[in-house]
Design a protein around this motif. Structure first.
Motif, PDB file in Angstrom:
ATOM      1  N   THR A 211      -1.216   1.382   3.025  1.00 31.91           N
ATOM      2  CA  THR A 211      -0.613   2.626   2.723  1.00 31.91           C
ATOM      3  C   THR A 211       0.800   3.048   3.386  1.00 31.91           C
ATOM      4  N   LYS A 212       0.170   3.606   4.264  1.00 34.33           N
ATOM      5  CA  LYS A 212       1.033   3.100   5.112  1.00 34.33           C
ATOM      6  C   LYS A 212       2.281   2.507   5.332  1.00 34.33           C
ATOM      7  N   ALA A 213       1.576   1.650   5.684  1.00 31.63           N
ATOM      8  CA  ALA A 213       2.567   0.867   6.380  1.00 31.63           C
ATOM      9  C   ALA A 213       3.612   0.358   5.751  1.00 31.63           C
ATOM     10  N   ILE A 214       2.932  -0.116   4.709  1.00 27.54           N
ATOM     11  CA  ILE A 214       3.408  -0.635   3.263  1.00 27.54           C
ATOM     12  C   ILE A 214       5.057   0.758   2.737  1.00 27.54           C
ATOM     13  N   GLY A 215       4.303   1.659   2.855  1.00 22.46           N
ATOM     14  CA  GLY A 215       5.258   2.073   2.261  1.00 22.46           C
ATOM     15  C   GLY A 215       6.560   2.565   2.963  1.00 22.46           C
ATOM     16  N   GLU A 216       5.845   2.591   4.253  1.00 16.10           N
ATOM     17  CA  GLU A 216       6.913   2.621   5.823  1.00 16.10           C
ATOM     18  C   GLU A 216       7.927   1.861   5.934  1.00 16.10           C
ATOM     19  N   THR A 217       7.423   0.120   5.503  1.00 14.18           N
ATOM     20  CA  THR A 217       8.336  -0.932   5.369  1.00 14.18           C
ATOM     21  C   THR A 217       9.349  -0.603   4.638  1.00 14.18           C
ATOM     22  N   LEU A 218       8.978  -0.278   3.081  1.00 14.21           N
ATOM     23  CA  LEU A 218       9.845   0.124   1.574  1.00 14.21           C
ATOM     24  C   LEU A 218      11.166   1.198   2.007  1.00 14.21           C
ATOM     25  N   LEU A 219      10.420   2.539   2.637  1.00 14.30           N
ATOM     26  CA  LEU A 219      11.585   3.254   3.052  1.00 14.30           C
ATOM     27  C   LEU A 219      12.700   2.666   3.965  1.00 14.30           C
ATOM     28  N   GLN A 220      11.932   2.054   4.989  1.00 19.56           N
ATOM     29  CA  GLN A 220      13.237   1.951   6.147  1.00 19.56           C
ATOM     30  C   GLN A 220      14.055   0.568   6.117  1.00 19.56           C
ATOM     31  N   SER A 221      13.521  -0.196   4.931  1.00 23.51           N
ATOM     32  CA  SER A 221      13.800  -1.505   4.978  1.00 23.51           C
ATOM     33  C   SER A 221      16.169  -1.381   4.140  1.00 23.51           C
ATOM     34  N   ASN A 222      17.088  -1.795   4.706  1.00 25.08           N
ATOM     35  CA  ASN A 222      17.910  -1.411   4.462  1.00 25.08           C
ATOM     36  C   ASN A 222      18.008  -2.462   2.524  1.00 25.08           C
ATOM     37  N   SER A 223      17.113  -3.269   2.492  1.00 24.51           N
ATOM     38  CA  SER A 223      17.343  -4.244   1.645  1.00 24.51           C
ATOM     39  C   SER A 223      16.857  -3.234   0.021  1.00 24.51           C
TER      40      SER A 223
END
Length: 484
Positions: A211-223
């Motif tokens: 959950t943490k890794a997936i959520g942070e990746t979505l948050l940090q992605s410019n796309s």
């Protein structure tokens, strides 16, 4: 009973089912029996990045389709989900715990969002603005936001997915879905339905796991241009803070602490039945369920007699068994919160009108009976903390103005309910309650054709209704100069 393979690839990226890059898996348990149902892929940041990339690549062609073309696919998905309703409802009950009769209702609700937004895909109108200058023409075009990160909860693992994916896909957005770790199997089935309906590769992507890794990746992605989330207010605040770095749009449906008010002129039989349905549906694990009950003094004795008698008859058990009214709580922490709130209340003078003792049934799940408290005061945790369990505190009130003040005295503002046969009061109280959803002689307000969402710390944005699709579009203004 449905059986599962020992291990299920649960990542759907660019139109392919696959394992996590790391090869890791995590078990999915039946909360009623504590048995392991299967293992699913435990995705991480790398898997999420691949899903975002696939969604980004698919966006131009999907958003470039006509609304009617997208509607045809969504309508097909609606039909397939209806055909699969019984099987998916059984899977939902096995991984989430709610009684089958509630699960089948939820799956039909989930399909209704696909149907509604199949219809709305062709109704996403722009606007022509009469210009103040003869040599200009002004108009507004709705255009899809882009790639969406959708994070959904475990308590409604079917309807919360389609309530987000329906409008997002109808508007022309592409999606990366992160379902709750406790209930990935329902999400897998819904994605399979969309796949069979003809959703192109990359348009919908599913990532289960960290959950943490997936959520942070979505948050940090410019796309990723928008995060849509249903869950706790605490997590919602975190998403707001982190999304600010990229100025992402947000659609957040957060916590609630719904008051339910029974006025002296109410139909008491109806009010008791509906209070029971609101509070104890899904064992109290709903964001809009009644959390505080206020009863006007002249009818409190008669009403409480009806309510406690009905609550005492509710049957606990495995959701797959006929006659079950209350399934298990999702985990031990959820049960502990109910017990802690009960202990706090009784230590401060509250009395147990029914329930209040741990279940002694044969199953190992985290069961707790329907419990009602009287002699409750405002300093008890149960009166200001969201419970998310089958515990209902009751207070007596005298004046309409006093109960409105009490009902509004909360940081939450998702849903509120009241019972009355007085038309003037219906309008007056509806207007004064500070909540995004009001139920008047009704405790099941959620429906695909109406906007759902709260005020204050219960969230931002709306889901459902024609308003819901607007969360997934940007409004482009065009000013065109012409020769006269």
């Amino acid at each position: 009973m449905i059986s599962f393979e020992k291990r299920i690839p649960s990542l759907f990226i660019n139109g392919e089912w696959r394992e996590a890059e790391t090869g890791k898996t995590v078990s999915v348990n039946n909360p009623a029996t504590m048995d392991v149902l299967t293992e699913v892929s435990y995705g991480d940041a790398g898997d999420t990045e691949a899903a975002v990339q696939a969604a980004e690549q698919a966006f131009p062609s999907w958003s470039g389709m006509t609304g009617r073309e997208r509607a045809t696919i969504l309508y097909k998905a609606y039909q397939l989900l209806e055909e699969e309703a019984d099987r998916i409802a059984r899977i939902l009950t096995m991984e989430q715990g709610k009684p089958y009769k509630e699960a089948i209702g939820e799956v039909h609700s989930a399909s209704s969002f696909l149907l509604w937004y199949a219809e709305e895909a062709s109704r996403l109108y722009g606007e022509w603005i009469p210009s103040s200058k003869k040599n200009k023409r002004l108009y507004v075009i709705p255009q899809a936001v882009g790639v969406i990160g959708a994070i959904t909860p475990w308590n409604f693992p079917a309807s919360m997915i389609t309530r987000k994916l329906g409008p997002a896909l109808a508007a022309g957005c592409t999606v990366v879905l992160k379902p709750a770790s406790a209930t990935p199997l329902t999400a897998i089935e819904i994605i399979k339905v969309l796949e069979r309906a003809g959703v192109p590769k990359g348009v919908v992507n599913l990532v289960t796991g960290n959950t943490k890794a997936i959520g942070e990746t979505l948050l940090q992605s410019n796309s990723v241009r928008l995060i849509t989330f249903t869950g706790s207010t605490e997590v919602g605040k975190y998403l707001m803070r982190e999304s600010a770095q990229h100025v992402k749009k947000l659609s957040l449906e957060l916590g609630g602490h719904a008051p339910i008010i029974v006025f002296e002129d109410a139909n008491l039989e109806q009010a008791a039945e509906m209070t029971l349905a609101s509070k104890f549906r899904n064992s109290g694990q709903t964001c809009i369920c009644a959390n505080r009950l206020y009863v006007q003094r002249p009818v409190v004795e008669a009403f409480m007699e009806k309510l406690t008698a009905k609550a005492s008859m509710l049957k606990l058990g495995n959701g797959m068994e006929d006659g079950t009214d209350l399934g298990p709580l999702i985990d031990e922490a959820a049960k502990k919160k109910v017990i802690d709130q009960l202990k706090d209340a009784t230590s401060k003078g509250a009395k147990v009108a029914c329930g209040g003792k741990e279940w002694e049934g044969a199953l190992d799940g985290n069961f707790y009976p329907a419990t009602i408290l009287t002699d409750v005061t405002d300093d008890m945790h149960v009166m200001y903390e969201e419970t998310f369990g089958p515990l209902l505190p009751v207070q007596v009130f005298d004046e309409e103005s006093d109960v409105i003040q009490k009902a509004n005295d909360s940081e939450y503002g998702l849903a509120a309910y009241f019972f009355t046969k007085n038309l003037d009061r219906s309008i007056r109280v509806s207007e004064k309650l500070e909540y995004g959803i009001i139920g008047v002689n009704d405790v099941i307000p959620a429906t695909a054709e109406a906007p759902f969402g709260g005020v204050k710390q219960s969230g931002v944005g709306k889901e459902g209704g024609h308003q819901g699709i607007h969360e997934y579009v940007e409004w482009k203004y065009v000013s065109m100069g012409i020769e006269e």
